[in-house]
Design a protein around this motif. Sequence first.
Motif, PDB file in Angstrom:
ATOM      1  N   THR A  28      23.891  -0.714 -11.335  1.00 50.43           N
ATOM      2  CA  THR A  28      22.481  -1.055 -11.176  1.00 50.43           C
ATOM      3  C   THR A  28      21.978  -1.745 -12.435  1.00 50.43           C
ATOM      4  O   THR A  28      22.559  -1.604 -13.513  1.00 50.43           O
ATOM      5  CB  THR A  28      21.615   0.197 -10.931  1.00 50.43           C
ATOM      6  OG1 THR A  28      21.799   1.115 -12.014  1.00 50.43           O
ATOM      7  CG2 THR A  28      21.963   0.879  -9.625  1.00 50.43           C
ATOM      8  N   GLY A  29      20.911  -2.477 -12.286  1.00 52.50           N
ATOM      9  CA  GLY A  29      20.253  -3.102 -13.432  1.00 52.50           C
ATOM     10  C   GLY A  29      21.010  -4.288 -13.992  1.00 52.50           C
ATOM     11  O   GLY A  29      21.470  -5.152 -13.266  1.00 52.50           O
ATOM     12  N   ARG A  30      21.152  -4.287 -15.315  1.00 52.95           N
ATOM     13  CA  ARG A  30      21.799  -5.378 -16.030  1.00 52.95           C
ATOM     14  C   ARG A  30      22.890  -4.812 -16.918  1.00 52.95           C
ATOM     15  O   ARG A  30      22.717  -3.766 -17.517  1.00 52.95           O
ATOM     16  CB  ARG A  30      20.795  -6.113 -16.914  1.00 52.95           C
ATOM     17  CG  ARG A  30      19.669  -6.748 -16.155  1.00 52.95           C
ATOM     18  CD  ARG A  30      18.667  -7.388 -17.114  1.00 52.95           C
ATOM     19  NE  ARG A  30      17.760  -8.228 -16.379  1.00 52.95           N
ATOM     20  CZ  ARG A  30      17.975  -9.506 -16.106  1.00 52.95           C
ATOM     21  NH1 ARG A  30      19.067 -10.096 -16.524  1.00 52.95           N
ATOM     22  NH2 ARG A  30      17.116 -10.205 -15.420  1.00 52.95           N
ATOM     23  N   LEU A  31      24.000  -5.522 -16.981  1.00 55.97           N
ATOM     24  CA  LEU A  31      25.071  -5.158 -17.903  1.00 55.97           C
ATOM     25  C   LEU A  31      25.204  -6.287 -18.916  1.00 55.97           C
ATOM     26  O   LEU A  31      25.634  -7.384 -18.570  1.00 55.97           O
ATOM     27  CB  LEU A  31      26.398  -4.969 -17.158  1.00 55.97           C
ATOM     28  CG  LEU A  31      26.585  -3.651 -16.451  1.00 55.97           C
ATOM     29  CD1 LEU A  31      27.856  -3.673 -15.600  1.00 55.97           C
ATOM     30  CD2 LEU A  31      26.652  -2.516 -17.445  1.00 55.97           C
ATOM     31  N   GLY A  32      24.806  -5.998 -20.143  1.00 56.77           N
ATOM     32  CA  GLY A  32      24.864  -6.987 -21.208  1.00 56.77           C
ATOM     33  C   GLY A  32      25.743  -6.506 -22.344  1.00 56.77           C
ATOM     34  O   GLY A  32      26.311  -5.415 -22.305  1.00 56.77           O
ATOM     35  N   ALA A  33      25.837  -7.314 -23.370  1.00 58.98           N
ATOM     36  CA  ALA A  33      26.700  -7.014 -24.512  1.00 58.98           C
ATOM     37  C   ALA A  33      26.377  -5.648 -25.131  1.00 58.98           C
ATOM     38  O   ALA A  33      27.274  -4.946 -25.582  1.00 58.98           O
ATOM     39  CB  ALA A  33      26.584  -8.117 -25.553  1.00 58.98           C
ATOM     40  N   GLY A  60      23.003  -3.346  -6.529  1.00 61.70           N
ATOM     41  CA  GLY A  60      21.883  -3.120  -7.438  1.00 61.70           C
ATOM     42  C   GLY A  60      22.041  -3.778  -8.796  1.00 61.70           C
ATOM     43  O   GLY A  60      21.180  -3.642  -9.660  1.00 61.70           O
ATOM     44  N   LEU A  61      23.138  -4.512  -9.000  1.00 58.93           N
ATOM     45  CA  LEU A  61      23.389  -5.159 -10.290  1.00 58.93           C
ATOM     46  C   LEU A  61      22.755  -6.544 -10.283  1.00 58.93           C
ATOM     47  O   LEU A  61      23.097  -7.396  -9.463  1.00 58.93           O
ATOM     48  CB  LEU A  61      24.891  -5.261 -10.547  1.00 58.93           C
ATOM     49  CG  LEU A  61      25.307  -5.715 -11.942  1.00 58.93           C
ATOM     50  CD1 LEU A  61      24.823  -4.730 -13.000  1.00 58.93           C
ATOM     51  CD2 LEU A  61      26.821  -5.852 -12.019  1.00 58.93           C
TER      52      LEU A  61
END
Length: 110
Positions: A28-33, A60-61
């Motif tokens: 879900t959401g955001r996957l960042g550095a 949900g990503l």
Amino acid sequence: MATDAYSAATHAPVMITADGGCTQLVFTGRLGAADVLRLEQALDDRRLAQAHTWLWDMAGLIHIDLICAYALLRAIRRTATGPVRIRGARRPVERTLRHTGMGAVADIHG
């Protein structure tokens, strides 16, 4: 289904559940550095090594950085013993996954 307390407690963008030989990862959401270390720690979960099938729900990503996509690819190559199925990925997320070569090791359905 058993829920990973670590994921729930830290509001990580990935929750891992296991049911028999299938382990499901819900993103879900955001996957960042900034999330890569936490993501790699979650991917070291013993249930992933014991699973016959991995099912990733990415509906949900919203966004994934290349560094996180490569972390997912490394986890598959290191740990997966059976098929990996990715479903629900939005077009930009799917594009990033395919850019890493994920399509060669996982079945991606947007």
